[in-house]
Scaffold this motif. Structure first.
Motif, PDB file in Angstrom:
ATOM      1  N   GLN A 169       0.805  -1.218   0.000  1.00 36.43           N
ATOM      2  CA  GLN A 169       0.000   0.000   0.000  1.00 36.43           C
ATOM      3  C   GLN A 169       0.839   1.270   0.000  1.00 36.43           C
ATOM      4  O   GLN A 169       0.283   2.365  -0.116  1.00 36.43           O
ATOM      5  CB  GLN A 169      -0.941   0.012   1.214  1.00 36.43           C
ATOM      6  N   MET A 220      -8.857   0.106  -2.914  1.00 33.60           N
ATOM      7  CA  MET A 220      -9.509  -0.599  -1.823  1.00 33.60           C
ATOM      8  C   MET A 220     -10.588  -1.517  -2.373  1.00 33.60           C
ATOM      9  O   MET A 220     -11.455  -1.094  -3.140  1.00 33.60           O
ATOM     10  CB  MET A 220     -10.108   0.406  -0.825  1.00 33.60           C
ATOM     11  N   GLN A 230      -9.411  -5.795   2.037  1.00 34.16           N
ATOM     12  CA  GLN A 230      -9.830  -5.393   3.375  1.00 34.16           C
ATOM     13  C   GLN A 230     -10.021  -6.604   4.288  1.00 34.16           C
ATOM     14  O   GLN A 230      -9.731  -6.554   5.481  1.00 34.16           O
ATOM     15  CB  GLN A 230     -11.145  -4.600   3.301  1.00 34.16           C
ATOM     16  N   GLY A 290      -3.924   3.071  10.562  1.00 32.13           N
ATOM     17  CA  GLY A 290      -5.059   3.503   9.754  1.00 32.13           C
ATOM     18  C   GLY A 290      -5.141   5.010   9.620  1.00 32.13           C
ATOM     19  O   GLY A 290      -5.385   5.536   8.528  1.00 32.13           O
ATOM     20  N   THR A 309      -2.686   6.391   7.136  1.00 34.38           N
ATOM     21  CA  THR A 309      -2.838   5.906   5.764  1.00 34.38           C
ATOM     22  C   THR A 309      -3.812   6.818   5.030  1.00 34.38           C
ATOM     23  O   THR A 309      -4.922   7.055   5.517  1.00 34.38           O
ATOM     24  CB  THR A 309      -3.380   4.463   5.747  1.00 34.38           C
ATOM     25  N   VAL A 324      -6.501   7.942   2.297  1.00 34.11           N
ATOM     26  CA  VAL A 324      -7.548   7.338   1.489  1.00 34.11           C
ATOM     27  C   VAL A 324      -8.136   8.431   0.604  1.00 34.11           C
ATOM     28  O   VAL A 324      -8.624   9.445   1.111  1.00 34.11           O
ATOM     29  CB  VAL A 324      -8.642   6.703   2.366  1.00 34.11           C
ATOM     30  N   ALA A 377      -6.033   3.485  -1.085  1.00 37.21           N
ATOM     31  CA  ALA A 377      -5.414   3.572   0.242  1.00 37.21           C
ATOM     32  C   ALA A 377      -3.905   3.595   0.048  1.00 37.21           C
ATOM     33  O   ALA A 377      -3.347   2.727  -0.630  1.00 37.21           O
ATOM     34  CB  ALA A 377      -5.816   2.388   1.113  1.00 37.21           C
ATOM     35  N   ARG A 434      -7.085  -1.149  12.371  1.00 37.93           N
ATOM     36  CA  ARG A 434      -6.684  -0.583  11.077  1.00 37.93           C
ATOM     37  C   ARG A 434      -7.821  -0.696  10.069  1.00 37.93           C
ATOM     38  O   ARG A 434      -8.126   0.267   9.348  1.00 37.93           O
ATOM     39  CB  ARG A 434      -5.444  -1.305  10.546  1.00 37.93           C
ATOM     40  N   SER A 435      -8.457  -1.862  10.009  1.00 32.36           N
ATOM     41  CA  SER A 435      -9.536  -2.073   9.052  1.00 32.36           C
ATOM     42  C   SER A 435     -10.712  -1.142   9.326  1.00 32.36           C
ATOM     43  O   SER A 435     -11.328  -0.608   8.398  1.00 32.36           O
ATOM     44  CB  SER A 435     -10.009  -3.531   9.099  1.00 32.36           C
ATOM     45  N   LEU A 471      -9.753   2.474   8.237  1.00 31.06           N
ATOM     46  CA  LEU A 471      -9.754   2.575   6.778  1.00 31.06           C
ATOM     47  C   LEU A 471     -11.172   2.509   6.219  1.00 31.06           C
ATOM     48  O   LEU A 471     -11.502   3.191   5.247  1.00 31.06           O
ATOM     49  CB  LEU A 471      -8.890   1.471   6.163  1.00 31.06           C
ATOM     50  N   LYS A 481     -12.713   5.872   6.700  1.00 24.66           N
ATOM     51  CA  LYS A 481     -12.153   6.808   5.729  1.00 24.66           C
ATOM     52  C   LYS A 481     -12.726   6.555   4.334  1.00 24.66           C
ATOM     53  O   LYS A 481     -13.011   7.493   3.583  1.00 24.66           O
ATOM     54  CB  LYS A 481     -10.619   6.675   5.694  1.00 24.66           C
ATOM     55  N   TYR A 482     -12.903   5.285   3.999  1.00 20.81           N
ATOM     56  CA  TYR A 482     -13.478   4.931   2.702  1.00 20.81           C
ATOM     57  C   TYR A 482     -14.897   5.489   2.588  1.00 20.81           C
ATOM     58  O   TYR A 482     -15.258   6.106   1.577  1.00 20.81           O
ATOM     59  CB  TYR A 482     -13.491   3.421   2.532  1.00 20.81           C
TER      60      TYR A 482
END
Length: 204
Positions: free
Chosen positions: A47, A53, A58, A101, A104, A106, A116, A178-179, A182, A185-186
């Motif tokens: 990444q 993504m 994920q 996360g 990172t 996005v 990401a 982290r997931s 993210l 953010k997604y």
């Protein structure tokens, strides 16, 4: 390494008596340990350049940890000290995963979808978590099991599975935190695209 922690349970802690030697001959890291930790590192390394993504990338880290937990997780030990160790390691994992996360990026890239991109700090935090587990496993299997047993005894940790469970939940907390970050953010990026009248990419 999960198997190293399991060997500590078998060899290092017997009624609060630390082992006399290391685990270099009896408890080396297994192939699955290297594979799991290597895959976890690779996920974030890939990444760094930016990756679209998808549902697959994920879910992949969660699936990797699920395999490790299925392979090694047993019933959680009782006792305040044992549970305290597990909670502390789990919290450390959540903090590292959330930090990864947050650091990172996005964003939407026309023609590619929502991307990401892990920054240097995100990669450092992720590798730090994996590195700490690998370092613990290496130390445990190269002469450090006696010291770990003595430290456990001094902290009133009466079950070697506390280390194993703590390391597993540390990894799980890291991956889930982290997931989650993210994913949030997604969704935020997707809402922004919908509000601007543009097509909102999906995770497919």
């Amino acid at each position: 390494g999960w198997s190293a922690a399991w060997q500590i349970h078998r060899k290092s802690i017997e009624g609060l008596r630390p082992a006399r030697g290391g685990l270099a001959e009896n408890g080396p890291m297994s192939t699955i340990d290297y594979l799991i930790n290597g895959l976890l590192v690779a996920i974030v390394i890939f990444q760094i350049k930016g990756r679209r993504m998808t549902v697959r990338n994920q879910i992949l880290p969660i699936a990797i940890i699920a395999v490790a937990m299925y392979e090694y997780l047993r019933a959680l030990p009782s006792g305040v000290a044992n549970l305290g160790l597990i909670v502390i390691l789990a919290v450390v994992g959540v903090a590292l995963g959330a930090g990864c996360g947050v650091t990172t990026s996005v964003f939407n890239e026309p023609g590619r979808g929502i991307i990401a991109k892990a920054g240097p700090l995100a990669a450092l935090l992720w590798v730090l978590g994996t590195g700490l587990r690998l370092l613990f496993a290496f130390y445990a299997t190269h002469g450090g099991s006696g010291s770990i047993g003595r430290i456990s005894a001094s902290l009133h940790i009466t079950s070697g599975t506390a280390w194993l469970d703590g390391l597993l939940l540390m990894a799980l907390g890291e991956v889930l935190a982290r997931s989650l970050v993210l994913s949030l953010k997604y969704q935020s990026t997707q809402r922004g695209l919908g509000g601007s009248g543009g097509p909102a990419p999906s995770l497919a």
